[in-house]
Design a protein around this motif. Structure first.
Motif, mmCIF file in Angstrom:
data_model
loop_
_atom_site.group_PDB
_atom_site.id
_atom_site.type_symbol
_atom_site.label_atom_id
_atom_site.label_comp_id
_atom_site.label_asym_id
_atom_site.label_seq_id
_atom_site.Cartn_x
_atom_site.Cartn_y
_atom_site.Cartn_z
ATOM 1 N N GLN A 150 45.829 -22.720 110.158
ATOM 2 C CA GLN A 150 45.910 -24.167 110.227
ATOM 3 C C GLN A 150 46.721 -24.708 109.065
ATOM 4 N N ASN A 151 46.689 -26.015 108.981
ATOM 5 C CA ASN A 151 47.453 -26.754 107.992
ATOM 6 C C ASN A 151 46.685 -26.951 106.701
ATOM 7 N N SER A 177 45.365 -30.027 101.640
ATOM 8 C CA SER A 177 46.512 -29.928 102.534
ATOM 9 C C SER A 177 47.712 -30.536 101.818
ATOM 10 N N ASP A 204 44.464 -33.243 112.079
ATOM 11 C CA ASP A 204 43.543 -32.947 110.982
ATOM 12 C C ASP A 204 42.401 -33.958 110.904
#
Lengths: 113, 114
Positions: A62-63, A78, A85
């Protein structure tokens, strides 16, 4: 018993902005720590867990990233937020005698616009 | 990966009756299963844990059963009260590696009607 603190409680951020969510634990030492995300209409998804300082395991690509600079501190970050998100982020801890049950913090409601 | 199923429909129940929730899972057999309560906008709160070698666990008005053959757990709230209205989550350990990672179901909402 242990207490989990999370901040901020709510956050509204634009797409592409950075993120830092913090979690601290009281009342136990050397806990396992966990970050979950709960999106609307979905269950809790385990994002990261840590069994010790500097030890981070990711459950899904994921981010986001996580760090554990101190025994009872867990940070979710992040560099550039995405719309996807958005969600309710929960920090959890085990330890203090029973290592099976998890104690959750109050959560952070993140909205990415 | 573990798939956990809980009823997506809310359970509306009259005060004083017994609420029964179901949690079904697939794939590997967990070493333990847990139930949590979650109120809107708040983190889950642990209620009960039952291990694979246990058939039943009780805590006050709560009872949990665990059938490893059926791959199912039942969660009962007896003499239900309006204060029991919440979402109840089933959680299973994600592997016997000692890291205590949990996989959660989506939860089942209970509404106790006075």
């Amino acid at each position: 018993s242990q207490t989990i603190h999370q901040w901020p409680a709510t956050l509204v951020q634009p797409v592409g902005s950075p993120l830092s969510l913090e979690c601290t634990v009281e009342g136990t030492s050397n806990p396992n720590l966990y970050w979950y995300r709960q999106a609307a209409g979905r269950g809790l998804q385990l994002l990261f867990y840590s069994v010790g300082i500097g030890q981070i395991s990711s459950e899904v690509p994921q981010n986001l990233s996580a760090s554990r600079p101190q025994d009872r501190q867990f940070i979710l970050s992040s560099k550039k937020l995405l719309l996807s998100d958005s969600g309710f982020y929960l920090c959890a801890s085990t330890g203090g005698g029973s290592t099976d049950t998890q104690y959750f913090g109050p959560g952070t409601r993140l909205t990415v616009l | 990966s573990q798939k956990i199923e809980q009823n997506s429909e809310a359970l509306n129940i009259q005060e004083g009756k017994t609420a029964t929730l179901t949690c079904n899972y697939t794939n590997y057999s967990p070493a333990y299963l847990q139930w949590y309560r979650q109120d809107p906008g708040r983190g889950p709160v642990f209620l009960l844990l039952i291990r694979e070698n246990e058939k039943e666990k009780r805590k006050e008005r709560l009872k949990v059963t665990f059938d490893t053959t059926l791959k199912q757990s039942l969660f009962h709230i007896t003499a239900s009260q309006p204060a029991d209205s919440a979402t109840y989550l089933c959680a299973l350990d994600m592997g016997r590696d000692g890291n205590n990672r949990l996989a959660f179901g989506k939860g089942n909402q209970v509404v106790v009607i006075p």
